[in-house]
Design a protein around this motif. Structure first.
Motif, PDB file in Angstrom:
ATOM      1  N   GLU A  28     -40.896  -4.507  30.709  1.00 55.57           N
ATOM      2  CA  GLU A  28     -41.768  -5.388  30.270  1.00 55.57           C
ATOM      3  C   GLU A  28     -43.038  -4.651  29.667  1.00 55.57           C
ATOM      4  O   GLU A  28     -44.208  -4.053  30.334  1.00 55.57           O
ATOM      5  CB  GLU A  28     -42.369  -6.320  30.867  1.00 55.57           C
ATOM      6  CG  GLU A  28     -42.847  -7.724  29.460  1.00 55.57           C
ATOM      7  CD  GLU A  28     -41.957  -8.183  28.599  1.00 55.57           C
ATOM      8  OE1 GLU A  28     -42.871  -7.943  27.673  1.00 55.57           O
ATOM      9  OE2 GLU A  28     -40.925  -8.383  28.412  1.00 55.57           O
ATOM     10  N   GLY A  29     -43.013  -4.922  28.314  1.00 59.71           N
ATOM     11  CA  GLY A  29     -44.947  -4.153  28.069  1.00 59.71           C
ATOM     12  C   GLY A  29     -44.780  -2.670  27.879  1.00 59.71           C
ATOM     13  O   GLY A  29     -45.410  -1.937  27.050  1.00 59.71           O
ATOM     14  N   GLU A  30     -43.739  -1.623  28.241  1.00 57.99           N
ATOM     15  CA  GLU A  30     -43.399  -0.118  27.883  1.00 57.99           C
ATOM     16  C   GLU A  30     -42.917  -0.033  26.633  1.00 57.99           C
ATOM     17  O   GLU A  30     -42.175  -0.957  26.484  1.00 57.99           O
ATOM     18  CB  GLU A  30     -42.943   0.155  29.030  1.00 57.99           C
ATOM     19  CG  GLU A  30     -43.384  -0.060  30.569  1.00 57.99           C
ATOM     20  CD  GLU A  30     -43.177   1.232  30.822  1.00 57.99           C
ATOM     21  OE1 GLU A  30     -43.168   2.578  30.516  1.00 57.99           O
ATOM     22  OE2 GLU A  30     -44.441   1.545  32.390  1.00 57.99           O
ATOM     23  N   PRO A  31     -43.183   1.240  25.469  1.00 60.73           N
ATOM     24  CA  PRO A  31     -42.568   0.946  24.697  1.00 60.73           C
ATOM     25  C   PRO A  31     -41.667   2.102  24.835  1.00 60.73           C
ATOM     26  O   PRO A  31     -40.777   2.303  25.199  1.00 60.73           O
ATOM     27  CB  PRO A  31     -43.617   2.365  23.996  1.00 60.73           C
ATOM     28  CG  PRO A  31     -44.420   2.847  25.631  1.00 60.73           C
ATOM     29  CD  PRO A  31     -44.640   1.848  26.786  1.00 60.73           C
TER      30      PRO A  31
END
Length: 194
Positions: A28-31
Motif C-alpha cells: 500500500e502506498g508504494e508506486p
C-alpha cells in the motif's frame, strides 16, 4: 530519442526467454512503476502500426481516434465527438478538415437541424479504419492468447476500472450501443432481399 534496452532478466532474476515475471502486489502506498512502464510500452506498441500507416498520409493519432469513433458511431454529431475525445473544438476542427479534404470522412448537415454536422466515413475512410482494426485486433488476440483462459474478461474489467468512476457507465453504454448497431447492420445485410 535513444533506445532504452532493459533486460527483464536483470530486474526479475528470471532467465527463461519470453517468460513473463510473476508480479506480487505492491505494498500500500508504494508506486507501481513497473505497471506504469508496462502501460507506456504496451500503448506505444499498440499504436505503432497505425502510426506508421497514418504517417504516410501526414496524419497523427488524433486522426486515428476520429476515424475510430466515426466508424463506431456513423452519423455522430461533432459535439458528441468533442465530448468523447475531450479536445478543443479548434483541435478537432483541424483534424476533421484534413480528413474531409482528403476524402476519409463525409460531414453532412443534420436533417432536423442544418447547423448540426453529422460525420460518416467514406469508403476510403472505412477501408483505412478496417485496416487499423485488423492490425490492432491481431495484437490484442495474440496478447490474450498468451495470457490464458479468461484473460479477455479480466483485461476488460481492468480497463473499465482504469476509467474514472463517473465515466465508466457512460463509456460502457457508448460501447454497447456501437456493438448493437454493428449487429443490427450485419443482420440487415444478411436478410434475403425481397
Amino acid at each position: 530519442m535513444a533506445d532504452i534496452n532493459v533486460s527483464l532478466t536483470a530486474r526479475t532474476g528470471k532467465s527463461e526467454p519470453g517468460a513473463a515475471p510473476r508480479l506480487s502486489p505492491a505494498p500500500e502506498g508504494e508506486p507501481m512503476l513497473d505497471l506504469i512502464e508496462l502501460l507506456f510500452f504496451a500503448y506505444r506498441n499498440f499504436v505503432s502500426d497505425p502510426d506508421e500507416i497514418l504517417h504516410g498520409f501526414g496524419f497523427g493519432r488524433a486522426h486515428h481516434r476520429v476515424l475510430h469513433f466515426v466508424n463506431r458511431h456513423p452519423g455522430m454529431r461533432v459535439t458528441d465527438l468533442l465530448d468523447i475525445l475531450r479536445i478543443t473544438k479548434q483541435s478537432l476542427g483541424r483534424v476533421l478538415r484534413e480528413l474531409v479534404d482528403q476524402g476519409f470522412i463525409d460531414s453532412r448537415a443534420g436533417a432536423s437541424d442544418r447547423r448540426q454536422r453529422l460525420l460518416y466515413l467514406t469508403p476510403k475512410g472505412e477501408a483505412l479504419t478496417q485496416e487499423f482494426v485488423a492490425i490492432q485486433s491481431r495484437r490484442l488476440r495474440r496478447a490474450l492468447e498468451e495470457s490464458g483462459g479468461d484473460a479477455r474478461d479480466v483485461v476488460r474489467r481492468f480497463l473499465v476500472a482504469m476509467i474514472d468512476p463517473e465515466d465508466r457507465s457512460p463509456t460502457e453504454k457508448l460501447i454497447a450501443r456501437a456493438d448493437q448497431a454493428v449487429e443490427a447492420r450485419s443482420a440487415a445485410r444478411s436478410r434475403p432481399a425481397g
